[in-house]
Design a protein around this motif. Structure first.
Motif, mmCIF file in Angstrom:
data_model
loop_
_atom_site.group_PDB
_atom_site.id
_atom_site.type_symbol
_atom_site.label_atom_id
_atom_site.label_comp_id
_atom_site.label_asym_id
_atom_site.label_seq_id
_atom_site.Cartn_x
_atom_site.Cartn_y
_atom_site.Cartn_z
ATOM 1 N N VAL A 172 2.992 1.776 17.019
ATOM 2 C CA VAL A 172 3.095 0.764 15.963
ATOM 3 C C VAL A 172 1.781 0.669 15.189
ATOM 4 N N ALA A 173 0.659 0.725 15.895
ATOM 5 C CA ALA A 173 -0.638 0.667 15.220
ATOM 6 C C ALA A 173 -0.812 1.866 14.285
ATOM 7 N N ALA A 174 -0.412 3.060 14.750
ATOM 8 C CA ALA A 174 -0.533 4.251 13.916
ATOM 9 C C ALA A 174 0.367 4.155 12.686
ATOM 10 N N LEU A 175 1.578 3.638 12.872
ATOM 11 C CA LEU A 175 2.513 3.495 11.753
ATOM 12 C C LEU A 175 1.968 2.500 10.730
ATOM 13 N N MET A 176 1.466 1.360 11.215
ATOM 14 C CA MET A 176 0.892 0.366 10.308
ATOM 15 C C MET A 176 -0.342 0.923 9.601
ATOM 16 N N GLY A 177 -1.180 1.639 10.351
ATOM 17 C CA GLY A 177 -2.379 2.209 9.750
ATOM 18 C C GLY A 177 -2.052 3.211 8.661
ATOM 19 N N LEU A 178 -1.047 4.060 8.918
ATOM 20 C CA LEU A 178 -0.645 5.030 7.914
ATOM 21 C C LEU A 178 -0.071 4.323 6.692
ATOM 22 N N GLY A 179 0.758 3.311 6.928
ATOM 23 C CA GLY A 179 1.316 2.552 5.813
ATOM 24 C C GLY A 179 0.240 1.901 4.963
ATOM 25 N N ALA A 180 -0.765 1.323 5.630
ATOM 26 C CA ALA A 180 -1.873 0.695 4.904
ATOM 27 C C ALA A 180 -2.673 1.731 4.127
ATOM 28 N N ALA A 181 -2.930 2.870 4.747
ATOM 29 C CA ALA A 181 -3.718 3.920 4.083
ATOM 30 C C ALA A 181 -2.994 4.434 2.835
ATOM 31 N N LEU A 182 -1.690 4.658 2.949
ATOM 32 C CA LEU A 182 -0.926 5.108 1.788
ATOM 33 C C LEU A 182 -0.912 4.053 0.696
ATOM 34 N N SER A 183 -0.731 2.788 1.093
ATOM 35 C CA SER A 183 -0.634 1.708 0.118
ATOM 36 C C SER A 183 -1.946 1.460 -0.613
ATOM 37 N N ALA A 184 -3.046 1.905 -0.040
ATOM 38 C CA ALA A 184 -4.332 1.735 -0.712
ATOM 39 C C ALA A 184 -4.421 2.584 -1.975
ATOM 40 N N PHE A 185 -3.591 3.637 -2.068
ATOM 41 C CA PHE A 185 -3.697 4.551 -3.201
ATOM 42 C C PHE A 185 -2.380 4.785 -3.926
ATOM 43 N N MET A 186 -1.294 4.247 -3.420
ATOM 44 C CA MET A 186 -0.010 4.440 -4.077
ATOM 45 C C MET A 186 0.777 3.139 -4.050
ATOM 46 N N ASN A 187 1.893 3.145 -4.731
ATOM 47 C CA ASN A 187 2.738 1.964 -4.808
ATOM 48 C C ASN A 187 3.165 1.493 -3.425
#
Length: 586
Positions: free
Chosen positions: A94-109
């Motif tokens: 769950v932490a990895a999924l949230m981290g990836l989601g946050a990282a993507l959202s920092a640069f994309m919609n």
């Protein structure tokens, strides 16, 4: 209080009320505010539409296009499958999924990142034997928090940046506060907060456990169900978890029909069931799912698949019924069933008005369903790839986005120009087909931003922002600078929970500037509080599109968000306030 101040306050009251009511589209409400300001003389007619050329609006439009290119080429999908651990426990997964989601959202919609990761989240929930909502809500919150990290992470950041007196915030000015706050939020949710997510586990055992559907079963003449009583029909389906809600015979409709009634040829049974139950009951009794229609003799059944989709906010399907959409005629797909917020919606399937977050059970050829999902903003809830990623174009789309970010970050070109150059490169390299380029633009968001920028300027020019700031300082903060900072952050959070976050930023940024001026404090810290608060829409499903998107797949209800959301917002306040003071001072 002057007449212009009273006028802009009245307009602002109506605009905010329109956002809160939710009856009208946000862009329509924002346009009303702009036109009202022009009619009353608060905004010059010549300046009414300057917002459409504002750098913040141009940057938002360009980022949406570059984000779509990352989605279209499969770049994000490839990254997600490589980064996420294949075999991991609940905490790390769950932490990895949230981290990836946050990282993507920092640069994309943000919504695009959420849509791409939803199928993986549902797959993860199945592997961990968890209700899907216990993975989807953390993911939604993670993608929202990721917007805090950079200038382009979310539209409110771009709005807030333009209010800075000494030049707009740059690409990574938000990172000093936003990144630690996002990491703290992810750690809290992954370690503790997930326990506050309501357990909404449907009764059945379908692969994705996304709740029950409302659908219709038509009984043909040769069906084995003809002559059976409703009680007998349900008894033969014991263990399938199907409930008959109504029986329609000709023009007669009987809700909650008595079990002794016999089924006749031509009857329509309105039922509530899970996807697996629908197909099993139809096969066992040779009953047609009402959306299928009559099949052509040369149609190969093996080519047709059933697939579940969630409706993204902004989909052109929203607000229309299956009958109005004419899906079979226009797309060659059949709508078999609809689920809403983990419960059955009311009404007949053909006339049911679709809403954001609804789950649709569709039947059609796999490639047709894939095109349908991409063009009409639907998220597939299975993990089957919608298309085969082109690795060369995936790397190219990633390189274009990275180049645009770096050019803006190092100040080589202004952000709007840097990302516009990225869009041009996208067009020239074909990483996004031209027909997709303009579809990527989120029209309502663009119009909302462009309309509210002149309204926010009118708040400043009439002195209304300073007036509201003085009231907040005197009544709520009692003249204390630190208390005022907390008030700005919390008020922005509250507004963001019930109305569009970009609108919240446009309303609160001038007020924050006024408060800073009243207290003789630096504007940057108060503007940063607005930016953080506008990205904290965690209490309701309407505060952010990602919250709306998980309503159906998670089986959530309106009141399911506030427990985790309130605790998370408390953590964010506790972490962000000291960081703002440390980084930007008071």
């Amino acid at each position: 209080m002057s007449t212009p101040q009273l006028t802009i306050l009245a307009i602002l009251f109506l605009v905010v009320g329109g956002f809160l009511w939710g009856r009208f589209r946000h862009d329509a409400v924002a346009l009303f505010g702009l036109i009202a300001c022009v009619v009353t003389g608060l905004v010059d007619a010549d300046r009414a539409f300057t917002g459409f050329g504002h750098p913040a609006v141009v940057t938002v439009a360009c980022v949406l296009i570059l984000s779509r290119a990352l989605q279209h080429t499969g770049a994000v999908d490839v990254l997600a499958r490589r980064v996420l651990p294949a075999e991991a426990g609940r905490l790390s997964a769950v932490a990895a999924l949230m981290g990836l989601g946050a990282a993507l959202s920092a640069f994309m919609n943000n919504v695009g990142a959420m849509a791409l990761l939803m199928p993986l989240a549902i797959q993860l929930a199945g592997r961990l034997n968890l209700p899907p909502g216990q993975v989807l809500m953390p993911l939604a919150f993670g993608t929202i928090m990721g917007g805090m990290v950079t200038l382009v992470g979310t539209p409110p950041n771009l709005i807030v940046a333009t209010f800075r007196p000494d030049g707009a915030f740059r690409m990574f000015d938000y990172t000093w506060v936003g990144l630690p706050v996002a990491l703290a939020g992810i750690a809290f949710v992954a370690l503790i907060g997930w326990r506050l997510v309501p357990v909404r586990r449907p009764a059945g055992d379908m692969p994705f456990e996304t709740g029950t559907y409302l659908t219709e079963l038509r009984v043909p003449e040769d069906s084995k169900a003809v002559g059976l009583t409703l009680r007998k029909f349900e008894a033969e389906l014991e263990g399938v978890d199907l409930v008959i809600l109504a029986l329609i015979r000709g023009t007669e409709r009987q809700n909650n029909p008595h079990g002794s009634r016999k089924i006749q040829a031509g009857d329509v049974l309105i039922v509530e069931a899970e996807a697996k139950a629908l197909t099993e009951s139809a096969a066992r009794h040779e009953i047609a799912l009402e959306g299928l229609g009559t099949r052509d003799e040369d149609e190969n059944d093996d080519e047709f698949v059933l697939r579940e989709f969630a409706l993204l906010p902004g989909s052109s399907l929203i607000g229309r019924s299956a009958r109005q959409l004419r899906l079979r005629f226009r797309w060659g797909v059949s709508l078999l069933a609809v689920a809403r917020e983990g419960a059955r919606p009311r009404g007949r399937l053909g006339t049911l008005t679709l809403k954001s977050g609804d789950l649709l059970l569709l039947r059609g050829k796999a490639d047709v369903l894939s095109d349908f999902a991409r063009d009409l903003s639907c998220v597939p809830l299975d993990t089957a790839p919608l298309w085969v990623p082109d690795k060369r174009k995936a790397w190219l789309a990633t390189a274009i986005m990275a180049a645009a970010v770096l050019v803006a970050a190092f100040g080589i070109l202004p952000s709007a120009v840097a990302f516009a150059g990225g869009v041009l490169a996208t067009m020239l390299t074909g990483t996004l087909p031209l027909r997709e380029l303009y579809r990527a633009l989120d029209g309502p968001v663009i119009v909302l931003l462009a309309a509210l920028i002149p309204v926010a300027a009118a708040m400043q020019e009439t002195g209304t922002a300073d007036l509201l700031a003085r009231g907040m300082v005197d009544w709520l903060a009692q003249g204390n600078t630190l208390a005022a900072l907390v008030v700005v952050l919390v008020v922005t959070m509250v507004l963001s929970d019930v109305m569009n976050n970009a609108a919240t930023a446009a309303v609160m940024a001038p007020i924050a500037l006024g408060i800073a001026a009243q207290l003789g404090a630096g504007a940057e810290g108060f503007l940063m509080a607005v930016a953080i608060g506008a990205s904290c829409a965690f209490l309701t499903p309407i505060g952010h599109q990602n919250n709306t998107l998980i309503l159906g797949p998670g089986g959530f209800r309106f009141g399911d968000y506030w427990k985790l959301g309130l605790a998370l917002e408390a953590v964010i306040v506790a972490v962000s306030v000291p960081l703002i003071v440390l980084v930007w001072g008071l």
